[in-house]
Design an enzyme around this catalytic site. Structure first.
Site, PDB file in Angstrom:
ATOM      1  N   GLU A 187      -3.620  -8.547   3.184  1.00  0.00           N
ATOM      2  CA  GLU A 187      -3.535  -9.048   4.561  1.00  0.00           C
ATOM      3  C   GLU A 187      -4.780  -8.732   5.389  1.00  0.00           C
ATOM      4  O   GLU A 187      -4.927  -9.240   6.516  1.00  0.00           O
ATOM      5  CB  GLU A 187      -2.309  -8.449   5.255  1.00  0.00           C
ATOM      6  CG  GLU A 187      -2.440  -7.011   5.713  1.00  0.00           C
ATOM      7  CD  GLU A 187      -2.279  -5.984   4.612  1.00  0.00           C
ATOM      8  OE1 GLU A 187      -2.383  -4.772   4.914  1.00  0.00           O
ATOM      9  OE2 GLU A 187      -2.045  -6.379   3.445  1.00  0.00           O
ATOM     10  N   SER A 231      -8.042   0.227   0.105  1.00  0.00           N
ATOM     11  CA  SER A 231      -8.575   1.323   0.910  1.00  0.00           C
ATOM     12  C   SER A 231      -7.581   2.473   0.800  1.00  0.00           C
ATOM     13  O   SER A 231      -6.631   2.558   1.568  1.00  0.00           O
ATOM     14  CB  SER A 231      -8.756   0.903   2.368  1.00  0.00           C
ATOM     15  OG  SER A 231      -9.231   1.982   3.153  1.00  0.00           O
ATOM     16  N   HIS A 268      -4.426  -4.313   0.014  1.00  0.00           N
ATOM     17  CA  HIS A 268      -4.237  -4.864   1.359  1.00  0.00           C
ATOM     18  C   HIS A 268      -4.672  -6.332   1.400  1.00  0.00           C
ATOM     19  O   HIS A 268      -5.688  -6.663   2.024  1.00  0.00           O
ATOM     20  CB  HIS A 268      -5.042  -4.064   2.382  1.00  0.00           C
ATOM     21  CG  HIS A 268      -4.445  -2.751   2.744  1.00  0.00           C
ATOM     22  ND1 HIS A 268      -3.337  -2.640   3.559  1.00  0.00           N
ATOM     23  CD2 HIS A 268      -4.794  -1.492   2.402  1.00  0.00           C
ATOM     24  CE1 HIS A 268      -3.035  -1.364   3.719  1.00  0.00           C
ATOM     25  NE2 HIS A 268      -3.889  -0.654   3.020  1.00  0.00           N
ATOM     26  N   LYS A 281     -12.471   7.907  -2.982  1.00  0.00           N
ATOM     27  CA  LYS A 281     -11.662   6.879  -2.347  1.00  0.00           C
ATOM     28  C   LYS A 281     -11.913   5.514  -2.994  1.00  0.00           C
ATOM     29  O   LYS A 281     -13.063   5.148  -3.269  1.00  0.00           O
ATOM     30  CB  LYS A 281     -11.997   6.817  -0.854  1.00  0.00           C
ATOM     31  CG  LYS A 281     -11.205   5.794  -0.067  1.00  0.00           C
ATOM     32  CD  LYS A 281     -11.616   5.822   1.401  1.00  0.00           C
ATOM     33  CE  LYS A 281     -10.823   4.830   2.230  1.00  0.00           C
ATOM     34  NZ  LYS A 281     -11.211   4.851   3.656  1.00  0.00           N
ATOM     35  N   CYS A 295       0.830  -1.207   0.000  1.00  0.00           N
ATOM     36  CA  CYS A 295       0.000   0.000   0.000  1.00  0.00           C
ATOM     37  C   CYS A 295       0.870   1.265   0.000  1.00  0.00           C
ATOM     38  O   CYS A 295       1.611   1.485  -0.939  1.00  0.00           O
ATOM     39  CB  CYS A 295      -0.996  -0.031   1.155  1.00  0.00           C
ATOM     40  SG  CYS A 295      -2.381   1.113   0.885  1.00  0.00           S
TER      41      CYS A 295
END
Length: 315
Positions: free
Chosen positions: A237, A192, A235, A163, A142
């Site tokens: 994870e 995100s 992301h 976003k 990220c």
């Protein structure tokens, strides 16, 4: 893990043509085995949650890993107890005397700031420079990916009108790249973020390969051609409820936020979200550990240097 077979076995050429990882008996015989040393530079404010997320993915491998947690000395974390940091983390000055097979640089919720406005930017740049001859392969996640691309290649990040928030489908661009071994042609992954790295900038940069993109979320995965740098803009994870907690937090604060896309069944936030990206996340980390680190890192970490033979030259 690789399949070890006789060098002259006819199946070897067929399997290699199908991108199945095989290893000749000679190469297997001369391999030395030891635990892999992996450092995690944790830039997230919620350090303990990030530790759990990353270690869960790293632990899904038969390889033995030795983990070292690293933090920026020039930044004072306010959301993690000092006792936890003192007990489990090294500062970068403390870690820089060591060498590592692999390094992970996490994201951080500072993406709208110019890089140079981040209080620990000079220290992070020094760490990225240090990693060239002290780490074999580095995985940037990220904001960590944006920071690495900017510092190493001058690739800018750009603000987005809206976003990018949710779980998006991505297309594999190079199915023969080892990082993508076993991937479906289309796979989901969470994002995100308020900024983006543009595909055209990566494609125009010598030594970088664009590996996976989303029509909605843009660039997802890129890497250096030698496998020593990997950049993930999303992301993988994230846990099943990470996006939910972020959404609920902003709603409780009265902030304007869209429902994360492709996350809740029917895009209905009253329903429990379903995990669709977990297998991809495990596979991405397993491929990085196996193909970018384990199969190529020197047994003697003192032999790591900024320039090493290409994968083809080592076969």
């Amino acid at each position: 893990m690789p399949v070890t077979i006789p060098s002259a076995l006819p199946a070897r050429r067929i399997l290699e043509g199908e991108n199945v990882f095989v290893m000749t008996e000679g190469r297997a015989f001369h391999q030395d085995i030891r635990p892999l040393k992996i450092a995690i530079v944790n830039l997230m404010p919620t350090k303990m949650a990030t530790e759990t997320q990353l270690l869960r993915l790293l632990g899904n491998t038969p390889l033995q890993l030795e983990i070292t947690l690293v933090r920026m000395e020039s930044h004072d974390p306010r959301n993690t107890a000092a006792a936890h940091l003192d007990a489990f983390y090294l500062t970068f000055p403390e870690a820089r005397t060591r060498r590592f097979d692999g390094l992970i640089v996490t994201g951080a919720p500072i993406e709208t700031l110019p890089f140079e406005a981040v209080d620990y930017w000079p220290e992070l740049c020094a760490l990225l420079d240090w990693s060239r001859d002290h780490v074999f392969s580095t995985l940037h996640v990220c904001w960590g990916a944006q920071a690495g691309l900017y510092h190493r290649y001058g690739i800018e990040k750009f603000p987005l009108a809206d976003k990018i928030f949710g779980v998006f489908p991505h297309r594999v661009l190079d199915p023969r790249n080892r990082l993508l071994s076993g991937f479906d042609a289309v796979f989901p992954a969470p994002h995100s973020r308020h900024t983006e790295t543009r595909a055209a900038d990566i494609e125009a940069t010598p030594g970088l390969d664009l590996l996976a993109v989303s029509d909605e979320a843009g660039v997802y995965l890129a890497g250096s051609s030698d496998g020593r740098e990997v950049y993930v803009t999303g992301h993988p994870e994230y846990e099943w409820d990470t996006l939910k907690r972020e959404y609920d937090r902003d709603v409780d604060k009265g902030l304007s936020i869209e429902v994360p896309r492709h996350y809740y069944p029917g895009d209905d936030p009253s329903r429990q979200p379903q995990v669709t990206w977990r297998s991809h996340a495990y596979l991405l980390y397993a491929n990085w550990l196996n193909y970018c680190v384990y199969q190529r890192t020197p047994y003697d970490l003192g032999e790591i240097s900024a320039e090493l033979p290409s994968p083809a030259a080592e076969e």
